[in-house]
Design a protein around this motif. Sequence first.
Motif, PDB file in Angstrom:
ATOM      1  N   UNK A 147       0.829  -1.213   0.000  1.00 35.11           N
ATOM      2  CA  UNK A 147       0.000   0.000   0.000  1.00 35.11           C
ATOM      3  C   UNK A 147       0.859   1.257   0.000  1.00 35.11           C
ATOM      4  N   UNK A 148       1.894   1.224   0.805  1.00 36.51           N
ATOM      5  CA  UNK A 148       2.802   2.386   0.885  1.00 36.51           C
ATOM      6  C   UNK A 148       3.552   2.529  -0.428  1.00 36.51           C
ATOM      7  N   UNK A 149       3.909   1.380  -1.030  1.00 33.45           N
ATOM      8  CA  UNK A 149       4.692   1.400  -2.252  1.00 33.45           C
ATOM      9  C   UNK A 149       3.869   1.891  -3.439  1.00 33.45           C
ATOM     10  N   UNK A 150       2.663   1.352  -3.608  1.00 31.15           N
ATOM     11  CA  UNK A 150       1.957   1.723  -4.843  1.00 31.15           C
ATOM     12  C   UNK A 150       0.531   2.217  -4.654  1.00 31.15           C
ATOM     13  N   UNK A 151       0.079   2.390  -3.418  1.00 30.41           N
ATOM     14  CA  UNK A 151      -1.235   2.999  -3.211  1.00 30.41           C
ATOM     15  C   UNK A 151      -1.138   4.495  -3.512  1.00 30.41           C
ATOM     16  N   UNK A 152      -2.224   5.055  -4.046  1.00 29.03           N
ATOM     17  CA  UNK A 152      -2.205   6.492  -4.352  1.00 29.03           C
ATOM     18  C   UNK A 152      -3.328   7.191  -3.599  1.00 29.03           C
ATOM     19  N   UNK A 153      -2.987   8.304  -2.997  1.00 26.07           N
ATOM     20  CA  UNK A 153      -4.025   9.056  -2.294  1.00 26.07           C
ATOM     21  C   UNK A 153      -4.955   9.701  -3.306  1.00 26.07           C
ATOM     22  N   UNK A 154      -6.211   9.716  -2.976  1.00 24.37           N
ATOM     23  CA  UNK A 154      -7.206  10.264  -3.887  1.00 24.37           C
ATOM     24  C   UNK A 154      -8.251  11.030  -3.088  1.00 24.37           C
ATOM     25  N   UNK A 155      -8.571  12.239  -3.528  1.00 30.69           N
ATOM     26  CA  UNK A 155      -9.482  13.030  -2.696  1.00 30.69           C
ATOM     27  C   UNK A 155     -10.437  13.949  -3.421  1.00 30.69           C
ATOM     28  N   UNK A 156     -10.728  13.649  -4.694  1.00 27.20           N
ATOM     29  CA  UNK A 156     -11.626  14.542  -5.437  1.00 27.20           C
ATOM     30  C   UNK A 156     -12.696  13.725  -6.149  1.00 27.20           C
ATOM     31  N   UNK A 157     -13.921  14.184  -6.121  1.00 26.93           N
ATOM     32  CA  UNK A 157     -14.902  13.572  -7.012  1.00 26.93           C
ATOM     33  C   UNK A 157     -15.611  14.644  -7.820  1.00 26.93           C
ATOM     34  N   UNK A 158     -16.062  14.206  -8.976  1.00 26.32           N
ATOM     35  CA  UNK A 158     -16.693  15.139  -9.913  1.00 26.32           C
ATOM     36  C   UNK A 158     -18.075  14.619 -10.269  1.00 26.32           C
ATOM     37  N   UNK A 159     -19.054  15.483 -10.124  1.00 23.28           N
ATOM     38  CA  UNK A 159     -20.427  15.125 -10.496  1.00 23.28           C
ATOM     39  C   UNK A 159     -20.766  15.794 -11.817  1.00 23.28           C
ATOM     40  N   UNK A 160     -21.301  15.031 -12.738  1.00 24.44           N
ATOM     41  CA  UNK A 160     -21.756  15.585 -14.018  1.00 24.44           C
ATOM     42  C   UNK A 160     -23.257  15.349 -14.107  1.00 24.44           C
ATOM     43  N   UNK A 161     -23.995  16.420 -14.200  1.00 20.49           N
ATOM     44  CA  UNK A 161     -25.454  16.284 -14.172  1.00 20.49           C
ATOM     45  C   UNK A 161     -26.063  17.105 -15.305  1.00 20.49           C
ATOM     46  N   UNK A 162     -27.371  17.005 -15.388  1.00 24.64           N
ATOM     47  CA  UNK A 162     -28.090  17.789 -16.393  1.00 24.64           C
ATOM     48  C   UNK A 162     -27.952  19.284 -16.116  1.00 24.64           C
ATOM     49  N   UNK A 163     -27.526  19.642 -14.914  1.00 24.28           N
ATOM     50  CA  UNK A 163     -27.392  21.061 -14.561  1.00 24.28           C
ATOM     51  C   UNK A 163     -25.937  21.529 -14.629  1.00 24.28           C
ATOM     52  N   UNK A 164     -25.055  20.742 -15.193  1.00 24.15           N
ATOM     53  CA  UNK A 164     -23.648  21.147 -15.284  1.00 24.15           C
ATOM     54  C   UNK A 164     -22.774  20.197 -14.500  1.00 24.15           C
TER      55      UNK A 164
END
Length: 396
Positions: free
Chosen positions: A76-93
């Motif tokens: 995990x330390x060797x090849x795990x990657x931190x991730x902290x963003x999500x993106x929502x795509x909707x009919x409103x943008x």
Amino acid sequence: MTDSQHIGKGRESADIVILGAGPAGLVLGNLLLRSGIDCVVLERTGRDHVLNRARAGFLAAHTVRVLRRHGLDEGLRRSGREHGVCEFRTEDGRFRLDYQRLGNGEPHTVYPQHELVADLLAAYVGAGGRIHFDTEAVEVGGADGDRPWVAAREPDGRTVRWDARYVAACDGRHGAGRGSLPEGAVRHHRDHGVSWLGLLAEAPPSLDAVGYATHPRGFAGHMARTADITRYYLQCDRGTAAGDWSEERIWDELDLRMRSADYGPLRRGRILQRTVVDLESDVLASLRYGSLFLAGDAGGLISPAAAKGANLAVLEAELLAEAFADDLHRGDPEPLARYSDRCLTHIWRAQEFSHWMIRLLHGAPPFQEGMRRSRMESLRTSRTHQDWFAEQYVGI
Ligand code: APR
């Protein structure tokens, strides 16, 4: 199987017999070995199958802490990657949530589950742990007393009886643990009425975020796995077979729902694996039946909408390992008595959030759809709502 049926058949023993070599069973096995507790893992499938089964990949901060605490985090330390963003795509943008800076300020760690399982297996075997592959537990008996046993079919077809102090069923929803529950054991089940086509694509991620798209044709999701592999989900009609859609149709549909025309095309590649998942939740009223304890999917099934399954499995395995150690080393049965309630608190919280996510991402017109859009709008505009989301999304 009764005692008399065992006469003439193989008989073995271990203090703790663990069914299943998934994240739950292998974390438990490793922690028991570290406490000096005698155990064995019985796994229905073969080593290759266990090592190559692609599953989830988003580890909660708590999961990473558990693995680090017990020295199981090297890969995990060797090849795990931190991730902290999500993106929502909707009919409103579209809008992005930098969730690692919201709520408790914690990121996920992306690390494919089969690699985690490979690490856990190597650590377990390296520490002298016993594991029997191609060995299917067929029944757990005697759990209402203090000498439970497991009947297991060995690769040569022989049935061996394993005597134990305790049995830990980490063998998933269709395992022998669940199959051996006493009559009247209560199970709470919910079918969310939604199905996903889950895809593993040999294609680099197309977004630097987890992507959630809502579209009149249904939900689509994008989750990075590695630099070359991406997981996608497409909502599909109930009853769809995994092979029903051609690769071209899959990519066209993903492009449409992810609104590639507005936000850039997806990077296409070969579809390596595909499965249809009916989104269901299922929780046992208790995770303990005498000397039989359940952990991971065996105790409760959670829809993949919030990636909680493997994280709950690790949390439960640690609690169970500590409780076994308290009981066997210190003669203190109290933590074992509390195990089920402690887990169920976390399980129901995760279920509630997963249910909320399902309602965020799917709606049927007109009322549900109106509610869904309002929920999404609240998430887009309310900082308080965003903090709550971040805390639940990464938390466990
Ligand atoms: N006897 C022995 N082993 C069994 C039996 C049986 N009768 N039935 C199933 N198994 C094995 C399976 O082959 C599998 O390897 O039990 C293991 C269960 O592992 P997982 O399905 O990975 O379940 P768990 O350890 O609870 O992991 C939880 O990770 O990716 C998520 O969705 C997944 O939520 C799940 C989670």
